[in-house]
Structures are given as structure tokens and as C-alpha cells.
Scaffold this motif. Sequence first.
Motif, PDB file in Angstrom:
ATOM      1  N   LYS A 114       0.832  -1.213   0.000  1.00 53.35           N
ATOM      2  CA  LYS A 114       0.000   0.000   0.000  1.00 53.35           C
ATOM      3  C   LYS A 114       0.860   1.253   0.000  1.00 53.35           C
ATOM      4  N   LYS A 115       1.982   1.194   0.704  1.00 54.02           N
ATOM      5  CA  LYS A 115       2.876   2.345   0.805  1.00 54.02           C
ATOM      6  C   LYS A 115       3.734   2.513  -0.442  1.00 54.02           C
ATOM      7  N   PRO A 118       1.047   1.965  -4.390  1.00 53.81           N
ATOM      8  CA  PRO A 118      -0.375   2.270  -4.145  1.00 53.81           C
ATOM      9  C   PRO A 118      -1.268   2.084  -5.360  1.00 53.81           C
ATOM     10  N   LYS A 121      -3.663  -3.360  -7.347  1.00 53.70           N
ATOM     11  CA  LYS A 121      -4.748  -4.012  -6.608  1.00 53.70           C
ATOM     12  C   LYS A 121      -4.255  -5.401  -6.197  1.00 53.70           C
TER      13      LYS A 121
END
Length: 297
Positions: A114-115, A118, A121
Motif C-alpha cells: 500500500k505504501k 499504491p 490491486k
Amino acid sequence: MELRQLRYFLIVAEELNFTRAADRLHMAQPPLSQQIKALETELGVNLFHRTTRKVELTRAGEFFEEKIRDWQTELQGVIREARDIQAGFRGRVRIGFVGTATHFLMPQVLAGLKKQLPGIKVDVEGELLTPQIEDLLHRKKLDIAVIRPPVTSPEIEVEFLRSDKFEVCFSASDELAGTQEPLDIAELRSREFVSYPANSAAATAFYAACSKAGFLPNVVHETDRMSTLLTLVGVGAGIAVVPTGSGSPMRHPVKYRQIRDVPPIELAISKLVGQNSALIQEVSAVIRDELTNGRFS
């Protein structure tokens, strides 16, 4: 119609002067005029009023400029996204985690993705056995996975990341749970065990260590999910020999003690041979980083 003609049109629309527009485009004025005329001919629309004194957009030209600028902005976004996909910064990836890495590693990897990535998916599946992961990789239900080697298929490549020691997991009320002194596995010969299935890497190492110590473990419960194993241990249904960090005592009423006689077990990234897209390389780098530099290293 060519993209360069649209670019020429927008520059002329900004300058309303063919000479200045040609200077901006680093080209001669006559070829620019020819390109704009060719665009008007193809569209069947006059985009400019031209006189010896000035150049103005027609009503149709004003409308065309507005729409082309909106389209150009959208196109630039599409181009950036396509480049990100090629570079591995966008797309969808399906990641599997062997059960003994699900609780400690999966949250860290998802946070790292996520970091650092980003735009991708992530579909994730945890609490798997290495044979299940092999099957899912073969059927292309997973793109990449964290496993406990070995694998049986030559079509799956393995990148070894680190070795984990084993420890004994007790219920919090167990009489042997009150000290941190390492145990010999022979001290557990009379105990009942909860274990992974015999074909799992962790169980294979556990059974081999028991055999070397001269006994066959009394396995009273067998489960392929670490969460179930820890729950069974927590209620006193048996003890378990597991790789270090497999579960969290904050989630389960269990305690751990080191054990001397079980050799370390490997943790690795696995994927199909030749699965080397930019996206997979970027995801592999995040997993590698979380294992080598994260708080569980």
C-alpha cells in the motif's frame, strides 16, 4: 488525423499567430500551415479565420480546442497509467501465503504494498500449505506466493529468503509455559500434539526431529490452518511445534518456548518459471524488503 496535427492545432490556437507557433514548434511556418489545412480538410471544418492581419478561431474551432484539450488531459493520464503498468506500478496481483507466514508476514506485506505500490490491486489468500500453493500457481490462480520449501514441481522457481527456528507453543496455563528456558524435543515425548498435515514442510521437520529423538509424536489433532492450530493449543487440546513467529499470543492465549532439536525451516518466494513481469518483480522486492528489513527480520 495524426496526434502531431492536434498538437500543432493547440499551439496555433494559443498563439493565434502561425509564425510564433512555428517558432515554438521549432519548424518552418509553411509546413505548419499545410498541416493545419490538412487537418481542416480531414475534419471538413474551418478551425481558423485567417486574414493578412490576424488569425482567429472560428466557433467550430473554439469548440474543437476545448474538447481536444480535455481529451489531451485524459490521454496524458492514460499514457502515464500505461507506463506505470509497464514499470510494474499498476495492475492486479494475486499473492498466497503459507499458513506459518500468514499472521506475521501477510499484514506487513500488504502494508508495504500500500505504501510503495499504491497503484496496484492485491488479491490475497492466506493459511495455505505449500502443496496447495503449488497447485494454485500451476492453475494460475496465484501469481506469487510465500512458501515453506521444498516444492516438487520443476516449473516453480524458489527464491530463498531466510531460515526460521522452531519453538513449542503451549496454552498459557500449561506447566511448561512458565519459563523461557529452551527445551529438548525428547522432553515432549509423552505429550499430545496438534500438528499441520504430514505433507507440510513444518510437519515434515517436526516428525523428522521426533524420529531422531527416538519417538513417534502422539498427534491428536491435525489442521491445515494456523489459526485453528493456535486455537486448539490455546484451549489445551495439545501442544504444537511451529516456526518462530507463526502466530501472535495477543490473538491466542498461548505461550512459546524455544526448542533445540528441530532444524530451521526455510521461507521463500515462489512463482512459475518465467513469471518475471515488472509487476511481479516490484511485488517480490516489497516482500523481500519486509522480510529482511521489517520488524520480523
